[in-house]
Design an enzyme around this catalytic site. Structure first.
Site, PDB file in Angstrom:
ATOM      1  N   GLY A  21       0.801  -1.220   0.000  1.00  0.00           N
ATOM      2  CA  GLY A  21       0.000   0.000   0.000  1.00  0.00           C
ATOM      3  C   GLY A  21       0.832   1.266   0.000  1.00  0.00           C
ATOM      4  O   GLY A  21       0.682   2.119   0.885  1.00  0.00           O
ATOM      5  N   SER A  71       0.829   3.691  -2.264  1.00  0.00           N
ATOM      6  CA  SER A  71       0.293   4.785  -3.076  1.00  0.00           C
ATOM      7  C   SER A  71      -0.179   5.969  -2.236  1.00  0.00           C
ATOM      8  O   SER A  71      -0.319   7.079  -2.751  1.00  0.00           O
ATOM      9  CB  SER A  71      -0.858   4.289  -3.952  1.00  0.00           C
ATOM     10  N   SER A  72      -0.421   5.753  -0.945  1.00  0.00           N
ATOM     11  CA  SER A  72      -0.942   6.827  -0.104  1.00  0.00           C
ATOM     12  C   SER A  72      -0.650   6.528   1.364  1.00  0.00           C
ATOM     13  O   SER A  72      -0.147   5.464   1.716  1.00  0.00           O
ATOM     14  CB  SER A  72      -2.455   6.977  -0.316  1.00  0.00           C
ATOM     15  N   GLY A  73      -0.988   7.499   2.211  1.00  0.00           N
ATOM     16  CA  GLY A  73      -0.901   7.307   3.654  1.00  0.00           C
ATOM     17  C   GLY A  73       0.487   6.978   4.155  1.00  0.00           C
ATOM     18  O   GLY A  73       1.495   7.470   3.637  1.00  0.00           O
ATOM     19  N   ASP A  78      -3.814  -6.580  -4.945  1.00  0.00           N
ATOM     20  CA  ASP A  78      -4.944  -6.319  -4.063  1.00  0.00           C
ATOM     21  C   ASP A  78      -4.887  -7.417  -3.000  1.00  0.00           C
ATOM     22  O   ASP A  78      -4.899  -8.608  -3.337  1.00  0.00           O
ATOM     23  CB  ASP A  78      -6.259  -6.388  -4.842  1.00  0.00           C
ATOM     24  N   SER A  85      -1.038  -1.620  12.800  1.00  0.00           N
ATOM     25  CA  SER A  85      -2.313  -1.808  13.478  1.00  0.00           C
ATOM     26  C   SER A  85      -2.885  -0.416  13.698  1.00  0.00           C
ATOM     27  O   SER A  85      -2.935   0.392  12.770  1.00  0.00           O
ATOM     28  CB  SER A  85      -2.116  -2.570  14.790  1.00  0.00           C
ATOM     29  N   ALA A 117     -12.154  -5.729  15.070  1.00  0.00           N
ATOM     30  CA  ALA A 117     -11.954  -7.172  14.947  1.00  0.00           C
ATOM     31  C   ALA A 117     -10.723  -7.491  14.119  1.00  0.00           C
ATOM     32  O   ALA A 117      -9.944  -8.390  14.457  1.00  0.00           O
ATOM     33  CB  ALA A 117     -13.191  -7.822  14.325  1.00  0.00           C
ATOM     34  N   THR A 139      -3.252  12.031   7.436  1.00  0.00           N
ATOM     35  CA  THR A 139      -3.045  11.373   6.141  1.00  0.00           C
ATOM     36  C   THR A 139      -4.326  11.503   5.327  1.00  0.00           C
ATOM     37  O   THR A 139      -5.300  12.108   5.773  1.00  0.00           O
ATOM     38  CB  THR A 139      -2.709   9.886   6.315  1.00  0.00           C
TER      39      THR A 139
END
Length: 275
Positions: A9, A11-13, A56, A134, A150, A183
């Protein structure tokens, strides 16, 4: 020493922030994305130091293939960051079956399968690090985020047991628990259940405010948080948990203290059930 990182991941954040800092510092990054065009600028800027792997996380049958490709591309993996994920907010009753399945497949099963696929490479190299993103939601449960909780509680349990399993091989495991951060998580990283009138005004309805950008006063600086994650790799032994943000630290410590306070008075009952 130049390290090779596998990050999901990017691409962002946090994934994007980690990749940018690491590449600028001279490390190598294999990053997974759903849309390769989202990181075209990183490819142009950093060339061979950055490899892109479309993935994905719900495609669990492809995860091992992608991890193996990243290993083959650079010849080694030193740090694996399980970062990709998102949140579905809404009361448990409001969620669709599809939302439940997709959230679990991405955040929990995807993370577990990614780490499992990376372990043979880390063992063969004689060690390495796993960072599992997390959240403070991995310790603190809030109404309206039961499904997200969860997934984060589940992956924390997996990683805590994993840490003891792989320590003999020189592999460290760190669970990263950030609080709110500035973000773009709210733009694509947050999804919502269709609200039911029955929950209007209930505790679970509070999360609906996030549709409009969430509460004010988010204090987390994503650049500083990413830098703290990177710095943790140099710590020995690896910290099992890395709490980031004053809001996360406050919430996590309060809930842990409350949990102990609730359990301690039950000592006599607990011991009375022994044979």
């Amino acid at each position: 020493m130049t390290l090779t990182w596998l990050i999901t991941g990017v691409s962002s954040g946090f994934g994007r922030e980690l990749a940018e800092q690491l590449l600028a510092g001279g490390d190598r990054v294999a990053g997974t994305v759903r849309r390769p065009d989202a990181v075209a600028d990183l490819v142009e800027t950093y060339g061979d130091a950055f490899s892109v792997h479309p993935l994905d996380l719900t495609e669990t049958d492809r995860i091992r293939e992608v991890v193996d490709a990243a290993q083959a591309r650079f010849g080694r993996l030193d740090v694996v960051v399980s970062n990709a994920g998102y949140a579905v907010f809404g009361a448990a009753e409001e969620l669709t079956d599809e939302q439940v399945t997709h959230q679990l497949d991405t955040n929990l099963l995807g993370s577990i399968q990614l780490i499992r696929a990376a372990l043979p490479h880390l063992r063969s190299a004689g060690g390495g690090r796993v960072l599992q993103l997390s959240s403070s939601a991995g310790q603190v449960a809030w109404p309206g985020s039961s499904l997200y909780n969860a997934t984060k509680w589940g992956v924390e349990g997996f990683c805590e047991a994993l840490a003891a399993e792989v320590a003999p091989f020189g592999i460290g495991v760190t669970i990263v628990e950030p609080g709110g951060a500035r973000t773009d998580f709210g733009h694509g990283g947050l999804r919502f259940a269709e609200p039911l009138d029955a929950y209007d005004g209930s505790p679970a309805a509070a999360v609906r405010a996030f549709r409009d950008g969430g509460p004010p006063g988010v204090v987390g600086d994503p650049a500083r948080m990413a830098a703290a994650m990177i710095a943790s790799v140099d710590q020995s032994p690896a910290p099992l948990r890395l709490v980031l943000g004053s809001d996360a630290w406050t919430a996590v410590t309060q809930v842990l203290e409350a949990r102990l306070a609730a359990v301690r008075p039950q000592r006599d009952v607990a011991f009375s059930t022994d044979a």
